[in-house]
Design a protein around this motif. Sequence first.
Motif, PDB file in Angstrom:
ATOM      1  N   GLY A 144      75.190  44.246  44.086  1.00  0.00           N
ATOM      2  CA  GLY A 144      75.341  44.698  45.463  1.00  0.00           C
ATOM      3  C   GLY A 144      75.138  46.199  45.515  1.00  0.00           C
ATOM      4  N   PRO A 145      75.150  46.784  46.677  1.00  0.00           N
ATOM      5  CA  PRO A 145      75.041  48.235  46.764  1.00  0.00           C
ATOM      6  C   PRO A 145      76.172  48.901  45.985  1.00  0.00           C
ATOM      7  CG  PRO A 145      74.814  47.232  48.935  1.00  0.00           C
ATOM      8  CD  PRO A 145      75.270  46.153  48.002  1.00  0.00           C
ATOM      9  N   PRO A 146      75.906  50.016  45.305  1.00  0.00           N
ATOM     10  CA  PRO A 146      76.999  50.734  44.645  1.00  0.00           C
ATOM     11  C   PRO A 146      78.120  51.045  45.635  1.00  0.00           C
ATOM     12  CG  PRO A 146      74.894  51.627  43.963  1.00  0.00           C
ATOM     13  CD  PRO A 146      74.601  50.667  45.076  1.00  0.00           C
ATOM     14  N   ARG A 147      79.356  51.007  45.164  1.00  0.00           N
ATOM     15  CA  ARG A 147      80.546  51.259  45.971  1.00  0.00           C
ATOM     16  C   ARG A 147      80.831  50.107  46.939  1.00  0.00           C
ATOM     17  NH1 ARG A 147      82.934  54.499  42.961  1.00  0.00           N
ATOM     18  NH2 ARG A 147      84.383  54.883  44.674  1.00  0.00           N
ATOM     19  N   SER A 148      80.370  48.908  46.599  1.00  0.00           N
ATOM     20  CA  SER A 148      80.600  47.763  47.482  1.00  0.00           C
ATOM     21  C   SER A 148      81.713  46.849  46.975  1.00  0.00           C
ATOM     22  CB  SER A 148      79.306  46.956  47.660  1.00  0.00           C
ATOM     23  OG  SER A 148      78.874  46.419  46.415  1.00  0.00           O
ATOM     24  N   GLY A 149      82.323  47.188  45.828  1.00  0.00           N
ATOM     25  CA  GLY A 149      83.422  46.390  45.312  1.00  0.00           C
ATOM     26  C   GLY A 149      83.099  45.602  44.061  1.00  0.00           C
ATOM     27  N   THR A 150      81.948  45.878  43.431  1.00  0.00           N
ATOM     28  CA  THR A 150      81.564  45.127  42.241  1.00  0.00           C
ATOM     29  C   THR A 150      82.553  45.352  41.090  1.00  0.00           C
ATOM     30  OG1 THR A 150      80.069  46.936  41.599  1.00  0.00           O
ATOM     31  CG2 THR A 150      79.108  45.085  42.821  1.00  0.00           C
ATOM     32  N   THR A 151      83.018  46.571  40.918  1.00  0.00           N
ATOM     33  CA  THR A 151      83.954  46.877  39.825  1.00  0.00           C
ATOM     34  C   THR A 151      85.277  46.139  40.013  1.00  0.00           C
ATOM     35  OG1 THR A 151      82.973  49.070  39.479  1.00  0.00           O
ATOM     36  CG2 THR A 151      85.203  48.717  38.622  1.00  0.00           C
ATOM     37  N   LYS A 277      71.437  62.328  50.371  1.00  0.00           N
ATOM     38  CA  LYS A 277      71.154  62.460  51.800  1.00  0.00           C
ATOM     39  C   LYS A 277      71.565  61.186  52.523  1.00  0.00           C
ATOM     40  CE  LYS A 277      67.157  65.558  51.346  1.00  0.00           C
ATOM     41  NZ  LYS A 277      65.730  65.776  51.718  1.00  0.00           N
ATOM     42  N   TRP A 278      72.091  61.349  53.742  1.00  0.00           N
ATOM     43  CA  TRP A 278      72.553  60.198  54.510  1.00  0.00           C
ATOM     44  C   TRP A 278      71.432  59.201  54.781  1.00  0.00           C
ATOM     45  CZ3 TRP A 278      77.529  59.278  54.830  1.00  0.00           C
ATOM     46  CH2 TRP A 278      78.443  60.341  54.774  1.00  0.00           C
ATOM     47  N   GLU A 279      70.231  59.705  55.110  1.00  0.00           N
ATOM     48  CA  GLU A 279      69.129  58.794  55.424  1.00  0.00           C
ATOM     49  C   GLU A 279      68.680  58.020  54.183  1.00  0.00           C
ATOM     50  OE1 GLU A 279      67.265  63.022  55.376  1.00  0.00           O
ATOM     51  OE2 GLU A 279      69.182  62.052  55.856  1.00  0.00           O
ATOM     52  N   TRP A 280      68.782  58.647  53.029  1.00  0.00           N
ATOM     53  CA  TRP A 280      68.433  57.953  51.787  1.00  0.00           C
ATOM     54  C   TRP A 280      69.467  56.870  51.472  1.00  0.00           C
ATOM     55  CZ3 TRP A 280      67.060  62.601  48.059  1.00  0.00           C
ATOM     56  CH2 TRP A 280      65.857  63.176  48.482  1.00  0.00           C
ATOM     57  N   ILE A 281      70.714  57.174  51.717  1.00  0.00           N
ATOM     58  CA  ILE A 281      71.772  56.190  51.493  1.00  0.00           C
ATOM     59  C   ILE A 281      71.522  54.960  52.361  1.00  0.00           C
ATOM     60  CG2 ILE A 281      74.224  55.708  51.852  1.00  0.00           C
ATOM     61  CD1 ILE A 281      74.788  58.607  51.058  1.00  0.00           C
ATOM     62  N   GLY A 282      71.207  55.192  53.627  1.00  0.00           N
ATOM     63  CA  GLY A 282      70.926  54.075  54.538  1.00  0.00           C
ATOM     64  C   GLY A 282      69.758  53.220  54.054  1.00  0.00           C
ATOM     65  N   HIS A 283      68.728  53.877  53.541  1.00  0.00           N
ATOM     66  CA  HIS A 283      67.570  53.136  53.055  1.00  0.00           C
ATOM     67  C   HIS A 283      67.925  52.279  51.846  1.00  0.00           C
ATOM     68  CE1 HIS A 283      63.840  52.536  50.726  1.00  0.00           C
ATOM     69  NE2 HIS A 283      63.286  52.414  51.910  1.00  0.00           N
ATOM     70  N   MET A 284      68.702  52.833  50.912  1.00  0.00           N
ATOM     71  CA  MET A 284      69.104  52.072  49.720  1.00  0.00           C
ATOM     72  C   MET A 284      69.939  50.854  50.099  1.00  0.00           C
ATOM     73  SD  MET A 284      69.464  51.307  46.557  1.00  0.00           S
ATOM     74  CE  MET A 284      68.749  52.638  45.602  1.00  0.00           C
ATOM     75  N   ILE A 285      70.859  51.036  51.037  1.00  0.00           N
ATOM     76  CA  ILE A 285      71.697  49.911  51.456  1.00  0.00           C
ATOM     77  C   ILE A 285      70.845  48.804  52.063  1.00  0.00           C
ATOM     78  CG2 ILE A 285      73.517  49.196  53.065  1.00  0.00           C
ATOM     79  CD1 ILE A 285      74.738  51.984  52.724  1.00  0.00           C
ATOM     80  N   ARG A 286      69.893  49.170  52.900  1.00  0.00           N
ATOM     81  CA  ARG A 286      69.022  48.170  53.528  1.00  0.00           C
ATOM     82  C   ARG A 286      68.160  47.459  52.465  1.00  0.00           C
ATOM     83  NH1 ARG A 286      68.570  52.401  57.247  1.00  0.00           N
ATOM     84  NH2 ARG A 286      66.544  53.023  56.392  1.00  0.00           N
ATOM     85  N   ALA A 287      67.674  48.225  51.488  1.00  0.00           N
ATOM     86  CA  ALA A 287      66.822  47.646  50.449  1.00  0.00           C
ATOM     87  C   ALA A 287      67.609  46.683  49.575  1.00  0.00           C
ATOM     88  CB  ALA A 287      66.204  48.753  49.595  1.00  0.00           C
TER      89      ALA A 287
END
Length: 288
Positions: A144-151, A277-287
């Motif tokens: 999942g996206p990093p910081r989503s609770g995988t750990t 960057k905030w916009e990069w974070i949004g792109h990674m989450i969507r991907a």
Amino acid sequence: IVIWGKLGARNLALGDKPAAETAFERMLELAPDSALALTALNLIKTFAPDSKHAKKLRLLATDTSLANSEATGVINALGQIEAAAGNTKKAFHYFQKAKDNTPGDYVPNDLDTKVAEQRQAFDTQASPDVAIKEANPQFAFVVGPPRSGTTLLAAMLSRHAKVVSNGESLSLINTKAAIKQIVQQDFPGTGYWRWCQHTSPNLVAAARQTFLQKNLPHGVEQVSTVIEKLPQNAFEMGFAQMILPDAKFIFMARHPLDVGLSLFTNSFATGHAYSKKWEWIGHMIRAS
């Protein structure tokens, strides 16, 4: 000192915060000015602004002899301290400064191409069949996206007597790189994933055995499930399905705003340039 640091990092990756805290406290006893120990302890439990550890971090923030990664961690830790104290504006000043100090770049178009190729390359009906002869434990990938609770989830699952976790292992990525290199000797220029179309059943079986040899725990007969927890494996699931058709996959989902905030307010030494960057974070989450 190095041994205590590695032990602390290992326990932290496995979600064992008490053991990690003990290791980093021991490290700090041996090296009172250790930026690594202080930032790790602050990650486990945020320091009070007027604590001696917080004061030490402020002094370290002015130390120009610190390595860039250590300096970035110190700045981020100060942001965490201010955020916990309710000083939001000052906290985000530190967070932004830490991100500006972090090396690396992120190219959204490259990730888009990688994701698109994987969708085109993997057809479960066309993939070579892998004969499963051994009675090994089942692998479960928590992604999942990093910081989503995988750990947290991996730590919870690992509390079962017959479940073990390999932590954030790069074995799947390394196995893929090895088999890709072999295929591209005969089929060069096959991009991120198109090389998979040229794999043979024997090669896939060899990749499976290579992965198992590196990842099966000791005392395997006592284990029913092995957890592989690496958020970035979200982009490797097609390959994982190819070599481990008997594996299970758990995809973690968390509110994108929570994920984004957590990514921006946390410090990463390597591998997370998109969090700058905030916009990069949004792109990674969507991907993802």
